[in-house]
Design an enzyme around this catalytic site. Structure first.
Site, PDB file in Angstrom:
ATOM      1  N   SER A 183       0.497  -0.759   0.246  1.00  0.00           N
ATOM      2  CA  SER A 183       0.285  -0.214  -0.034  1.00  0.00           C
ATOM      3  C   SER A 183       1.320   1.320   0.289  1.00  0.00           C
ATOM      4  CB  SER A 183      -1.232   0.072   0.988  1.00  0.00           C
ATOM      5  OG  SER A 183      -1.780  -0.984   0.780  1.00  0.00           O
TER       6      SER A 183
ATOM      7  N   ALA B 150       2.564  -1.098   4.348  1.00  0.00           N
ATOM      8  CA  ALA B 150       2.430  -0.565   5.710  1.00  0.00           C
ATOM      9  C   ALA B 150       2.549  -0.941   6.377  1.00  0.00           C
ATOM     10  CB  ALA B 150       1.010   0.895   4.548  1.00  0.00           C
TER      11      ALA B 150
ATOM     12  N   HIS C 165      -2.993   0.675  -4.456  1.00  0.00           N
ATOM     13  CA  HIS C 165      -2.046  -0.567  -5.882  1.00  0.00           C
ATOM     14  C   HIS C 165      -2.555  -0.741  -6.979  1.00  0.00           C
ATOM     15  CE1 HIS C 165      -1.354  -3.239  -1.901  1.00  0.00           C
ATOM     16  NE2 HIS C 165      -1.821  -2.457  -0.941  1.00  0.00           N
TER      17      HIS C 165
ATOM     18  N   HIS D 127      -4.275  -9.203  -1.500  1.00  0.00           N
ATOM     19  CA  HIS D 127      -4.423  -9.590  -0.674  1.00  0.00           C
ATOM     20  C   HIS D 127      -4.722 -11.181  -0.111  1.00  0.00           C
ATOM     21  CE1 HIS D 127      -3.457  -5.609  -0.215  1.00  0.00           C
ATOM     22  NE2 HIS D 127      -2.046  -6.216   0.391  1.00  0.00           N
TER      23      HIS D 127
ATOM     24  N   MET E 205      -1.641  -7.020   7.085  1.00  0.00           N
ATOM     25  CA  MET E 205      -2.214  -7.844   5.787  1.00  0.00           C
ATOM     26  C   MET E 205      -1.662  -8.696   5.698  1.00  0.00           C
ATOM     27  SD  MET E 205      -5.136  -5.496   6.752  1.00  0.00           S
ATOM     28  CE  MET E 205      -6.238  -4.202   7.840  1.00  0.00           C
ATOM     29  N   SER E 206      -0.295  -8.335   5.125  1.00  0.00           N
ATOM     30  CA  SER E 206       0.390  -9.092   4.290  1.00  0.00           C
ATOM     31  C   SER E 206       1.489  -9.841   4.003  1.00  0.00           C
ATOM     32  CB  SER E 206       0.377  -8.157   2.665  1.00  0.00           C
ATOM     33  OG  SER E 206       1.341  -6.997   3.085  1.00  0.00           O
TER      34      SER E 206
ATOM     35  N   ASN F 272       0.967   4.108  10.661  1.00  0.00           N
ATOM     36  CA  ASN F 272       0.097   4.587  12.150  1.00  0.00           C
ATOM     37  C   ASN F 272       0.752   4.497  13.505  1.00  0.00           C
ATOM     38  OD1 ASN F 272      -1.351   2.295  10.030  1.00  0.00           O
ATOM     39  ND2 ASN F 272      -1.690   2.504  12.331  1.00  0.00           N
TER      40      ASN F 272
ATOM     41  N   HIS G 157      -7.090   4.041   5.675  1.00  0.00           N
ATOM     42  CA  HIS G 157      -7.038   3.668   4.931  1.00  0.00           C
ATOM     43  C   HIS G 157      -6.127   5.246   4.444  1.00  0.00           C
ATOM     44  CE1 HIS G 157      -4.968   1.028   1.829  1.00  0.00           C
ATOM     45  NE2 HIS G 157      -5.900   2.436   0.850  1.00  0.00           N
TER      46      HIS G 157
ATOM     47  N   TYR H  81      -7.669 -11.416   2.270  1.00  0.00           N
ATOM     48  CA  TYR H  81      -8.861 -10.660   2.752  1.00  0.00           C
ATOM     49  C   TYR H  81      -9.727 -10.651   1.667  1.00  0.00           C
ATOM     50  CZ  TYR H  81      -6.923  -6.144   2.117  1.00  0.00           C
ATOM     51  OH  TYR H  81      -6.142  -4.729   1.270  1.00  0.00           O
ATOM     52  N   GLU H  82      -9.101 -10.491   0.768  1.00  0.00           N
ATOM     53  CA  GLU H  82      -9.895 -10.045  -1.214  1.00  0.00           C
ATOM     54  C   GLU H  82     -10.815 -11.370  -0.788  1.00  0.00           C
ATOM     55  OE1 GLU H  82      -8.013  -7.587  -3.970  1.00  0.00           O
ATOM     56  OE2 GLU H  82      -6.016  -7.737  -3.183  1.00  0.00           O
TER      57      GLU H  82
HETATM   58  N1  HPA Z   1      -3.194  -2.874  11.109  1.00  0.00           N
HETATM   59  C1  HPA Z   1      -3.590  -3.558  10.224  1.00  0.00           C
HETATM   60  N2  HPA Z   1      -2.826  -3.304   8.852  1.00  0.00           N
HETATM   61  C2  HPA Z   1      -2.112  -2.327   9.050  1.00  0.00           C
HETATM   62  C3  HPA Z   1      -2.105  -1.018   9.526  1.00  0.00           C
HETATM   63  C4  HPA Z   1      -2.606  -1.540  11.429  1.00  0.00           C
HETATM   64  O1  HPA Z   1      -2.382  -0.460  11.698  1.00  0.00           O
HETATM   65  N3  HPA Z   1      -1.539  -0.390   9.082  1.00  0.00           N
HETATM   66  C5  HPA Z   1      -1.628  -0.470   8.028  1.00  0.00           C
HETATM   67  N4  HPA Z   1      -1.553  -1.498   7.283  1.00  0.00           N
END
Ligand code: HPA
Length: 270
Positions: A30, A113, A61, A83, A211-212, A235, A247, A85-86
Site C-alpha cells: 500500500s 504499510a 495498489h 491480499h 495484513m500482508s 500509523n 486507509h 482478505y480479498e
Molecule cells: N493494522 C493492520 N494493517 C495495517 C495497519 C494497522 O494498523 N496499518 C497499515 N496496515
C-alpha cells in the site's frame, strides 16, 4: 493454489515482457507504487492481463507489473499486491513469488504499510522486518505438496536474509536515514485490530502489524530464495494512541516517506 493458472500467468509474463530470467523481484505494498519512478522501466503489463492476478481492488495498489533495470540488474516490480482478505484464495497472492522462482530470481524484496505496535515506532518510520508471527489463521503452503515450494515441512528459522537486512541498513545510511528493526505480525484483516488484540500482539513480541507480506515471505523462503522486507509505519496500531485508523492516513504517511523510500530502494538494487 491453482498451478494451472500460475503456469498460464508465468507464460503471459514471459511472453509479454519478453524475458527468460530475472535477477530479483519487488512486491510493493500500500502506497509504495511510486517507488518505481526510481528505476528505468523497460516494459509494463497491467495485472488484468495476467490470469492469476486481475485488477487489485485496494486503493494505493497500482496493479501493474514492470520490467525495470538499474545498472546491470534487471528485475520485476509488482506495483501492488493481492491480499488474502480479498477472498480469492492463495493463487493471486502467490503469483509474484511463483514468477520470481520460475524465472530464477535469487531474492525477493517485500514492502508494506504497517501499524506500529511498539510505541517507539512513529508514522513515517521505516522498519526492516527481522522475523514474523503468522496470525492470519492460514498458511499458503496448505494443500497438495508442490516441490517448487521446497520440502513438505520447510525450515523457517531464518526467513529474512541477514545479508539483505544489512544491505537495507547500508542503503538507508547512504541516504542519511536510520532504519528500525522489528517483528511483523500478520493478521488477516480486512478490519483493523482492536486495542485488546494489539495488547496481545505486543505481549507476543510483535513490533508492527499488517495484513500482508508473511504469505509471500513463507513461500519465497520455502522456495529457497533470499527474502528482505521493509515496512513503512503509517500509523500507531489501535489503542496505542487515541487516533482513529483509516486507509487515508496510511496512504498519506507513505506519500510523506516516499523520497526516502525511493532513495533506499534505488541504492539497494545496485
Ligand atoms: N493494522 C493492520 N494493517 C495495517 C495497519 C494497522 O494498523 N496499518 C497499515 N496496515
Amino acid at each position: 493454489m491453482d498451478t494451472t493458472i500460475l503456469d498460464q500467468s508465468l507464460q503471459t509474463v514471459q511472453h509479454q515482457l519478453a524475458i527468460e530470467a530475472i535477477d530479483q523481484v519487488m512486491i510493493l505494498g500500500s502506497g509504495w507504487s511510486d517507488i518505481a519512478e526510481a528505476f528505468e522501466i523497460r516494459a509494463e503489463l497491467p495485472y488484468e492481463e495476467i490470469p492469476a492476478m486481475g485488477a487489485p481492488e485496494v486503493r494505493g495498489h497500482k496493479g501493474r507489473l514492470l520490467l525495470a533495470a538499474n545498472n546491470a540488474q534487471s528485475f520485476l516490480i509488482f506495483q501492488g499486491r493481492r491480499h488474502w482478505y480479498e477472498g480469492l484464495g492463495w493463487t493471486p497472492v502467490a503469483l509474484p513469488v511463483y514468477v520470481a522462482k520460475c524465472l530464477g530470481a535469487k531474492s525477493v524484496l517485500l514492502t508494506n504499510a504497517a501499524g506500529g505496535i511498539n510505541p517507539q515506532l512513529a508514522p513515517g518510520d521505516l522498519m526492516v522486518i527481522t522475523d514474523h508471527i503468522n496470525c492470519m489463521g492460514h498458511n499458503p503452503l496448505v494443500g497438495a505438496h508442490n516441490t517448487i515450494w521446497g520440502p513438505r515441512f520447510p525450515d523457517q528459522s531464518t526467513i529474512y536474509t541477514p545479508k539483505l537486512r544489512a544491505a537495507l541498513h547500508h542503503a538507508a545510511k547512504h541516504a542519511g536515514h536510520n532504519l528500525h528493526e522489528g517483528v511483523y505480525v500478520a493478521a488477516s484483516g480486512p478490519s483493523y485490530e482492536t486495542p485488546a488484540e494489539i495488547r496481545m500482539f505486543r505481549m507476543m513480541g510483535a513490533d508492527a502489524i499488517g495484513m500482508s507480506t508473511v504469505p509471500e515471505a513463507i513461500l519465497a523462503s520455502a522456495a529457497g530464495m533470499q527474502v528482505a522486507a521493509l515496512s513503512c509505519i503509517t500509523n500507531h496500531a489501535a489503542g496505542v494512541t487515541n487516533a482513529p485508523l483509516g486507509h487515508e492516513e496510511v496512504l498519506a504517511a507513505t506519500r510523506e516517506a516516499m523520497p526516502i523510500m525511493k532513495a533506499i530502494l534505488h541504492h539497494v538494487v545496485t
